[in-house]
Design a protein around this motif. Sequence first.
Motif, PDB file in Angstrom:
ATOM      1  N   LYS A 236       0.833  -1.212   0.000  1.00 22.35           N
ATOM      2  CA  LYS A 236       0.000   0.000   0.000  1.00 22.35           C
ATOM      3  C   LYS A 236       0.865   1.259   0.000  1.00 22.35           C
ATOM      4  O   LYS A 236       1.803   1.368   0.789  1.00 22.35           O
ATOM      5  CB  LYS A 236      -0.870   0.060   1.281  1.00 22.35           C
ATOM      6  CG  LYS A 236      -1.711  -1.185   1.536  1.00 22.35           C
ATOM      7  CD  LYS A 236      -2.967  -1.209   0.683  1.00 22.35           C
ATOM      8  CE  LYS A 236      -3.725  -2.511   0.880  1.00 22.35           C
ATOM      9  NZ  LYS A 236      -4.176  -3.140  -0.348  1.00 22.35           N
ATOM     10  N   PHE A 237       0.558   2.177  -0.888  1.00 20.60           N
ATOM     11  CA  PHE A 237       1.029   3.564  -0.756  1.00 20.60           C
ATOM     12  C   PHE A 237       0.003   4.469  -1.429  1.00 20.60           C
ATOM     13  O   PHE A 237      -0.765   4.012  -2.277  1.00 20.60           O
ATOM     14  CB  PHE A 237       2.457   3.762  -1.294  1.00 20.60           C
ATOM     15  CG  PHE A 237       2.677   3.430  -2.742  1.00 20.60           C
ATOM     16  CD1 PHE A 237       2.488   4.368  -3.746  1.00 20.60           C
ATOM     17  CD2 PHE A 237       3.123   2.147  -3.111  1.00 20.60           C
ATOM     18  CE1 PHE A 237       2.719   4.051  -5.075  1.00 20.60           C
ATOM     19  CE2 PHE A 237       3.363   1.826  -4.440  1.00 20.60           C
ATOM     20  CZ  PHE A 237       3.153   2.781  -5.421  1.00 20.60           C
ATOM     21  N   LYS A 238      -0.017   5.719  -1.035  1.00 22.65           N
ATOM     22  CA  LYS A 238      -1.042   6.656  -1.498  1.00 22.65           C
ATOM     23  C   LYS A 238      -0.970   6.817  -3.023  1.00 22.65           C
ATOM     24  O   LYS A 238       0.125   6.960  -3.581  1.00 22.65           O
ATOM     25  CB  LYS A 238      -0.837   8.014  -0.814  1.00 22.65           C
ATOM     26  CG  LYS A 238      -1.976   8.981  -1.000  1.00 22.65           C
ATOM     27  CD  LYS A 238      -1.820  10.168  -0.057  1.00 22.65           C
ATOM     28  CE  LYS A 238      -2.971  11.117  -0.105  1.00 22.65           C
ATOM     29  NZ  LYS A 238      -3.113  11.943  -1.227  1.00 22.65           N
ATOM     30  N   ASP A 239      -2.150   6.778  -3.657  1.00 21.39           N
ATOM     31  CA  ASP A 239      -2.270   6.996  -5.109  1.00 21.39           C
ATOM     32  C   ASP A 239      -1.523   5.962  -5.957  1.00 21.39           C
ATOM     33  O   ASP A 239      -1.131   6.270  -7.092  1.00 21.39           O
ATOM     34  CB  ASP A 239      -1.747   8.393  -5.510  1.00 21.39           C
ATOM     35  CG  ASP A 239      -2.579   9.520  -4.929  1.00 21.39           C
ATOM     36  OD1 ASP A 239      -3.734   9.246  -4.542  1.00 21.39           O
ATOM     37  OD2 ASP A 239      -2.070  10.655  -4.854  1.00 21.39           O
ATOM     38  N   ALA A 240      -1.314   4.763  -5.434  1.00 17.52           N
ATOM     39  CA  ALA A 240      -0.612   3.737  -6.224  1.00 17.52           C
ATOM     40  C   ALA A 240      -1.421   3.416  -7.479  1.00 17.52           C
ATOM     41  O   ALA A 240      -2.644   3.313  -7.435  1.00 17.52           O
ATOM     42  CB  ALA A 240      -0.429   2.478  -5.392  1.00 17.52           C
ATOM     43  N   HIS A 241      -0.723   3.289  -8.602  1.00 18.94           N
ATOM     44  CA  HIS A 241      -1.389   2.930  -9.853  1.00 18.94           C
ATOM     45  C   HIS A 241      -0.691   1.729 -10.473  1.00 18.94           C
ATOM     46  O   HIS A 241       0.538   1.697 -10.564  1.00 18.94           O
ATOM     47  CB  HIS A 241      -1.356   4.110 -10.830  1.00 18.94           C
ATOM     48  CG  HIS A 241      -1.635   3.690 -12.243  1.00 18.94           C
ATOM     49  ND1 HIS A 241      -2.874   3.237 -12.643  1.00 18.94           N
ATOM     50  CD2 HIS A 241      -0.826   3.603 -13.338  1.00 18.94           C
ATOM     51  CE1 HIS A 241      -2.808   2.907 -13.925  1.00 18.94           C
ATOM     52  NE2 HIS A 241      -1.585   3.109 -14.367  1.00 18.94           N
ATOM     53  N   PHE A 242      -1.478   0.737 -10.904  1.00 18.26           N
ATOM     54  CA  PHE A 242      -0.893  -0.398 -11.624  1.00 18.26           C
ATOM     55  C   PHE A 242      -1.911  -0.915 -12.626  1.00 18.26           C
ATOM     56  O   PHE A 242      -3.110  -0.683 -12.475  1.00 18.26           O
ATOM     57  CB  PHE A 242      -0.459  -1.509 -10.649  1.00 18.26           C
ATOM     58  CG  PHE A 242      -1.563  -2.028  -9.777  1.00 18.26           C
ATOM     59  CD1 PHE A 242      -2.355  -3.094 -10.170  1.00 18.26           C
ATOM     60  CD2 PHE A 242      -1.827  -1.434  -8.542  1.00 18.26           C
ATOM     61  CE1 PHE A 242      -3.386  -3.564  -9.363  1.00 18.26           C
ATOM     62  CE2 PHE A 242      -2.857  -1.904  -7.729  1.00 18.26           C
ATOM     63  CZ  PHE A 242      -3.637  -2.965  -8.134  1.00 18.26           C
ATOM     64  N   ARG A 243      -1.432  -1.589 -13.648  1.00 15.44           N
ATOM     65  CA  ARG A 243      -2.339  -2.182 -14.636  1.00 15.44           C
ATOM     66  C   ARG A 243      -2.867  -3.505 -14.114  1.00 15.44           C
ATOM     67  O   ARG A 243      -2.165  -4.239 -13.441  1.00 15.44           O
ATOM     68  CB  ARG A 243      -1.615  -2.368 -15.979  1.00 15.44           C
ATOM     69  CG  ARG A 243      -1.596  -1.090 -16.784  1.00 15.44           C
ATOM     70  CD  ARG A 243      -0.908  -1.262 -18.106  1.00 15.44           C
ATOM     71  NE  ARG A 243      -1.540  -2.270 -18.967  1.00 15.44           N
ATOM     72  CZ  ARG A 243      -1.329  -2.356 -20.266  1.00 15.44           C
ATOM     73  NH1 ARG A 243      -0.517  -1.494 -20.872  1.00 15.44           N
ATOM     74  NH2 ARG A 243      -1.919  -3.308 -20.988  1.00 15.44           N
ATOM     75  N   ARG A 244      -4.121  -3.784 -14.445  1.00 14.60           N
ATOM     76  CA  ARG A 244      -4.748  -5.008 -13.957  1.00 14.60           C
ATOM     77  C   ARG A 244      -4.772  -6.105 -15.024  1.00 14.60           C
ATOM     78  O   ARG A 244      -5.361  -7.167 -14.814  1.00 14.60           O
ATOM     79  CB  ARG A 244      -6.179  -4.717 -13.472  1.00 14.60           C
ATOM     80  CG  ARG A 244      -6.142  -3.944 -12.163  1.00 14.60           C
ATOM     81  CD  ARG A 244      -7.435  -3.237 -11.819  1.00 14.60           C
ATOM     82  NE  ARG A 244      -7.150  -2.148 -10.884  1.00 14.60           N
ATOM     83  CZ  ARG A 244      -7.044  -2.285  -9.569  1.00 14.60           C
ATOM     84  NH1 ARG A 244      -7.207  -3.463  -8.997  1.00 14.60           N
ATOM     85  NH2 ARG A 244      -6.756  -1.246  -8.819  1.00 14.60           N
ATOM     86  N   ASP A 245      -4.164  -5.846 -16.177  1.00 12.84           N
ATOM     87  CA  ASP A 245      -4.272  -6.792 -17.292  1.00 12.84           C
ATOM     88  C   ASP A 245      -2.913  -7.294 -17.791  1.00 12.84           C
ATOM     89  O   ASP A 245      -2.796  -7.698 -18.949  1.00 12.84           O
ATOM     90  CB  ASP A 245      -5.040  -6.131 -18.449  1.00 12.84           C
ATOM     91  CG  ASP A 245      -4.265  -4.954 -19.044  1.00 12.84           C
ATOM     92  OD1 ASP A 245      -3.355  -4.417 -18.375  1.00 12.84           O
ATOM     93  OD2 ASP A 245      -4.558  -4.584 -20.192  1.00 12.84           O
ATOM     94  N   ILE A 246      -1.899  -7.262 -16.924  1.00 10.21           N
ATOM     95  CA  ILE A 246      -0.561  -7.710 -17.372  1.00 10.21           C
ATOM     96  C   ILE A 246      -0.638  -9.199 -17.752  1.00 10.21           C
ATOM     97  O   ILE A 246      -1.132 -10.026 -16.980  1.00 10.21           O
ATOM     98  CB  ILE A 246       0.511  -7.462 -16.270  1.00 10.21           C
ATOM     99  CG1 ILE A 246       0.611  -5.977 -15.937  1.00 10.21           C
ATOM    100  CG2 ILE A 246       1.873  -8.042 -16.686  1.00 10.21           C
ATOM    101  CD1 ILE A 246       0.942  -5.027 -17.082  1.00 10.21           C
ATOM    102  N   GLY A 247      -0.154  -9.505 -18.947  1.00 12.01           N
ATOM    103  CA  GLY A 247      -0.107 -10.904 -19.406  1.00 12.01           C
ATOM    104  C   GLY A 247      -1.445 -11.436 -19.900  1.00 12.01           C
ATOM    105  O   GLY A 247      -1.554 -12.616 -20.241  1.00 12.01           O
TER     106      GLY A 247
END
Length: 416
Positions: free
Chosen positions: A403-414
């Motif tokens: 967890k960190f504030k405003d974390a962004h990641f893609r949910r469709d890797i692979g």
Amino acid sequence: MKILLVGSGGREHAILIKLLESIHVSDVICAPGNGGMAKLAKCFDVGAMDIEGMIQLAKGEVVDMVFVAPDDPLAIGMVDKMEQSGIKAFGPNKKAAQIEASKVFAKDLMKKYNIPTAAYEVFTDATLAKEYIKKIGAPIVIKADGLALGKGVYVALTDTQALSAVDEIMVDKKFGKAGARIVVEEFLQGPEVSLLCFTDSKTIKPMVSSQDHKRAYDNDEGPNTGGMGAFAPSHKYTKDIAKVVEETILYPTMHAMNSEGCPFKGVLYFGLILTTDGPKVIEYNSRFGDPEAQVVLPLLSSDFYEIIEAVYDERLEDAEVTFKDAHAAVIVMASGGYPVSYKKGYEINGLDDLSDAIVYHAGVRLEDGKYLTNGGRVLGVTAQGDTLDEAISKAYDGVGKIKFKDAHFRRDIGRK
Ligand code: AMP
Ligand code: GLY
């Protein structure tokens, strides 16, 4: 062996771990390093572009070898200067690093030696470039010649986008001198594969193939980034394709560099598009990819330092380069707003309760025992599995705990 590792990203964290696993390596120091690397190795506050500072550090710390991982110091000749000072340095010299640092050099090399790539023209004049674009029409790709932090490539789907790319690069001079020349090239269609290879200029040995995800958002939408996730191996890169690539691209490139008087020694990265006309090169990099290194290196089963030394001594032919029969996936966790604008300095929590994943730190600093966000791409969470699905789901389990504030990641890797 004591090694100085130059760089500070997720790629360098992955290289550090692999070097420390070698039975030949007793110590690694890093400059400048990052929060995660500082837990494993002593880090020194010397910038990756500070050649003199790096030479002093290598001498003062009496290291046996320097590993130059990022593109920028390679492009300005850090390896040459180290060697001139009597320090062994791993990576291509300045002349060889042009294969990444100048797109015009790379394209002209491919044309001269018949290495399959997109058709192109080079321009130094914006008006002539625009006339050409209007004649050929979109989709079309515009590339600044020099290094532009991975932002100098415009894949234009309309003529208007292509024309404004020319304005940004040549008229507004968004990338300074790196945009004094541009390449305008044919748009290629097909799956993209990254192929990293070790080469000592006599032999070239490919690593396991991988696929990067360059766009910021799911479904390949949003702006281009340094890379939001990757997996290895690529199921698109079959044995038959590998054979064609070896014969038409890998060896021809190695020989071409020798013929041009700039033998390449180090890690050569081939960015490929598998078109219906066969595999073609869209870019060369003169180093490990980021985040490709974070999936390729964990799968390496041979001793990493032995390969590095064999490349250095030009006896790669005899070195063992083998990979586990497994899959790996990395999910990049970025600061919200990356790659455009984002804040730094948020505390990162949950890094301790990960058992099935490795976390590679990138934009992270360690302050008073706390990890704080310190860049656009913050972490890469890598997991392995017997199948790609297993690797991906373990990597996302790891991401879910951090967890960190405003974390962004893609949910469709692979998932493509
Ligand atoms: P690069 O910075 O050279 O890796 O390019 C960034 C991205 O632009 C690549 O990963 C491709 O997705 C895309 N790209 C570059 N060149 C071409 C091309 N000729 N045709 C289609 N897409 C391209
Ligand atoms: N992931 C692409 C690169 O390292 O350039």
